[in-house]
Every structure is written in C-alpha cells, then in structure tokens.
Design a protein around this motif. Structure first.
Motif, short mmCIF file in Angstrom:
data_model
loop_
_atom_site.label_atom_id
_atom_site.label_comp_id
_atom_site.label_asym_id
_atom_site.label_seq_id
_atom_site.Cartn_x
_atom_site.Cartn_y
_atom_site.Cartn_z
N ASP A 168 45.26 72.09 51.69
CA ASP A 168 46.03 71.24 50.77
C ASP A 168 46.43 69.94 51.45
O ASP A 168 45.82 69.55 52.44
CB ASP A 168 47.22 72.01 50.18
N SER A 169 47.39 69.25 50.89
CA SER A 169 47.85 67.92 51.30
C SER A 169 46.88 66.83 50.84
O SER A 169 46.09 67.05 49.91
CB SER A 169 48.13 67.87 52.80
N ASP A 170 46.90 65.67 51.51
CA ASP A 170 46.24 64.49 50.95
C ASP A 170 44.70 64.56 51.07
O ASP A 170 44.16 64.54 52.17
CB ASP A 170 46.76 63.24 51.66
N CYS A 197 40.96 71.20 45.25
CA CYS A 197 40.09 70.12 44.79
C CYS A 197 40.91 69.37 43.77
O CYS A 197 40.84 69.64 42.57
CB CYS A 197 38.81 70.69 44.19
N ASP A 198 41.76 68.47 44.25
CA ASP A 198 42.76 67.83 43.41
C ASP A 198 42.11 66.94 42.34
O ASP A 198 40.94 66.58 42.44
CB ASP A 198 43.75 67.04 44.27
N VAL A 199 42.90 66.62 41.34
CA VAL A 199 42.38 65.92 40.16
C VAL A 199 42.13 64.45 40.46
O VAL A 199 42.96 63.79 41.09
CB VAL A 199 43.37 66.08 38.98
N SER A 276 51.96 76.92 38.43
CA SER A 276 53.07 75.94 38.48
C SER A 276 52.99 74.95 39.65
O SER A 276 53.67 73.93 39.62
CB SER A 276 54.40 76.66 38.49
N ASP A 277 52.22 75.24 40.71
CA ASP A 277 52.02 74.32 41.84
C ASP A 277 53.31 74.13 42.67
O ASP A 277 53.51 74.83 43.65
CB ASP A 277 51.46 72.99 41.36
N ASP A 278 54.13 73.17 42.29
CA ASP A 278 55.39 72.88 43.01
C ASP A 278 56.52 72.78 41.98
O ASP A 278 57.00 71.67 41.69
CB ASP A 278 55.25 71.56 43.78
N PRO A 279 56.96 73.92 41.46
CA PRO A 279 57.83 73.90 40.27
C PRO A 279 59.19 73.23 40.47
O PRO A 279 59.80 72.80 39.49
CB PRO A 279 57.99 75.38 39.91
#
Ligand code: ADE
Ligand code: ZN
Length: 326
Positions: A168-170, A197-199, A276-279
């Motif tokens: 994760d992260s940038d 695999c971020d949007v 939720s990812d980072d709720p």
C-alpha cells in the motif's frame, strides 16, 4: 426501494480495511493525552477540519501523521478492539485487517509491540463478541524494497498470526514489480499475496497486469481500472481473484465512488466486494459504503447478497469455514 434495513441486517465480511485507518479523532485525542503527546489541534472539531484531502498523497500525509499517537501495545490493542466492536455492531462476522508495521518501526515502535497489541485485541473480540479476523501485513511501496524485505524477515516469528502480505501507500512510480523478490519470498514463507492497485494511477492497467502475472497475486485491492482492459478482466475472472473496492474512499481520493464500474463488474461475474478502507478518514464503515453504493446504482437485494457472497468466497479462510458462512 430503500434497502437500508436489508443492508444493515445482512451478515457481512470485510476484506479491505487498514487498522490504522480506523483511528477515530476521539481516540486520537485519548491516546495523545495518555502518551503525553501535544496534538497541534485545540479539539476534535479542529482536527476534523484539518482532514482536508482530495487525492492519495494528501490523504496519506494526514494518515501517517495521525499514527504518531500509537506507541504502546495497549494503544494497538485499543485501536484494534474499537474497530472490531464497530464492525461487529454492523453485523460483520469476519474481517481481514491490513496493518502497516513500517509506519511504526520507522519511528521507533517495535514490530512486536504492534503485532502483540493487535493480536490480543483479535482474540479478545472473538472471545467476547464472536467476530473473527485475520491480519494482512502491508509493505509501504514508497519505501525501498530492502526495507520491505527486512520487515518480511521481522515478521517470520509471527507467521502464524499473519495470513498474507499486501502493498500500500503511494503508488506513483512504485509499481508492483519493485517488490517482486519480496513477494516471491513471502509466498515461499506461506503468505498469501495481495496488491493495492489504486484508482486512476499513472500506469494503472500495467500495474494490475504486473500484480496478476508477475507477482501472482491472490487478490487485488481496488483494481477499478481493470474495467478498461477486456483481456485483463477475463484473466482476473479466470483466476477468480477478488477485487476489494471502497466506494466512499474513492469519493474522497478520486472524486467519485466508481459505483458504476463496480456494478458493471458484478454483471461480468467478477468477484467484486465492498469495503471501508480507512473508515475514520473516509467516513463510513461497511453499512455506509453499501448504502451509498445502493443509492447510487440502485442495487437490488440479489446484487447486495452477491457482494456478500463474493467477500466470503474471496476470504482467506479454509473452504469448510467459508461454507459455514455461505
Ligand atoms: N494506506 C492506507 N490507506 C490507503 C489507500 N487507500 N491507498 C493506499 N495506501 C493506503
Ligand atoms: Zn487500502
């Protein structure tokens, strides 16, 4: 039709939540006080007003800053236990939580402090509430592959407490292949593999192909952009890879929930899930994410049930255990 009651009553499974992303402002203040840390905010309101992000890097800066209040094993226990209580209150039966050990070891908090606190909360929550959970260790992709490898080695004494590893992260300029060796070693050690695999990242499609073909990921986190490549969707389907999507997180990070893509992927028979990812930062736990999605693309009960089935099917549990949930 308003399906809010149906969503709230549905048994649920969460596959994409960062435990450090469940640090609510109230607890941040509590822990700061307990650890004699001065927060640069007068009160909870001021802190919330500083939650000003509109893309991944601006979110991550606030996310990492927030973690400075987490120092002791008890802090990690309290953080994790509070999340599990919340998830249980929303009828989540099983959850797979990410944690970011490097965000703590890099500031002098021991790996053992982090994982022992989290583990103790998992056991306490299962005993007292019945909610089951497993842990996924994430590597921070904007740090070096060497640091990731060191972290992997640090985790080995705790292998039995960790089901898999993630990334994760940038994502910018940090493709999955940067960590190929780390992932292959993790697999040899018995860990399952997943990759953020971020949007709408630069090179999204290429990154997803790398995660699937080169890394051999067992799951994809987000993965929304796969929709742009038909062959990629086919490959993901063929491998029965779950995609863990996060509508409210998307709304903050890329300006839209991508509910339409999620619905399309459901129609294609892909194993998409809602999470939720980072709720604590993208306000909304499982119910709020499902309700938002339902409102946006008018999902019926059949698709809501399918989303839950997808999550239990995609869970990293033995077949027999999954069958008991399904
Ligand atoms: N770490 C915590 N939340 C994240 C996200 N949404 N994307 C990438 N890294 C993260
Ligand atoms: Zn995430």
């Amino acid at each position: 039709e308003n399906l809010q009651d149906f969503i709230e009553g549905m048994p649920k499974c969460e596959l994409h939540v960062h435990v450090e992303g469940t640090l609510e402002p109230e607890m941040k203040f509590e822990l700061a006080k307990r650890n004699n840390i001065e927060l640069p905010y007068a009160n909870i309101e001021a802190l919330k007003n500083a939650y000003d992000f509109d893309d991944l890097p601006s979110f991550l800066a606030i996310y990492y800053e927030g973690m400075n209040v987490l120092l002791t094993e008890q802090d990690f226990f309290d953080l994790t236990y509070a999340y599990l209580v919340k998830a249980h209150s929303q009828n989540v039966l099983y959850t797979e939580m990410f944690f970011d050990p490097q965000a703590h070891t890099a500031r002098g908090v021991g790996f053992d402090t982090v994982i022992r606190g989290i583990r103790r909360a998992q056991i306490a929550a299962e005993t007292s509430l019945g909610i089951r959970s497993q842990l996924i260790m994430c590597f921070l992709r904007d740090w070096s592959a060497e640091f990731a490898m060191t972290t992997l080695l640090q985790s080995l004494p705790y292998k039995e407490w960790i089901i898999g590893v993630g990334l994760d992260s940038d994502e910018r300029n940090n493709p999955p292949m940067k960590f190929n060796k780390v992932f292959q070693r993790a697999r040899e050690e018995g860990y399952l593999l997943t990759v953020h695999c971020d949007v709408n990242q630069q090179g999204s499609i290429q990154h997803i192909w790398q995660a699937v073909n080169d890394i051999g990921a067992d799951r994809l986190d987000h993965g929304v952009n796969a929709i742009e490549d038909k062959a990629l969707c086919e490959e993901i389907k063929k491998r029965s890879l779950a995609l863990t999507m996060c509508p409210i997180s998307n709304a903050y990070v890329v300006g839209g929930t991508k509910a339409d893509v999620l619905d399309q992927m459901l129609d294609l028979g892909m194993r998409v899930t809602v999470n939720s990812d980072d709720p604590a930062y993208f306000p909304g736990y499982m119910n709020e994410n499902l309700i938002r999605l339902q409102e946006e693309v008018n999902l019926g009960k059949d698709k809501l049930v399918q989303l839950t089935r997808n999550a239990f099917e995609g869970a990293w549990l033995p077949r027999a255990t999954k069958d008991r949930y399904l």
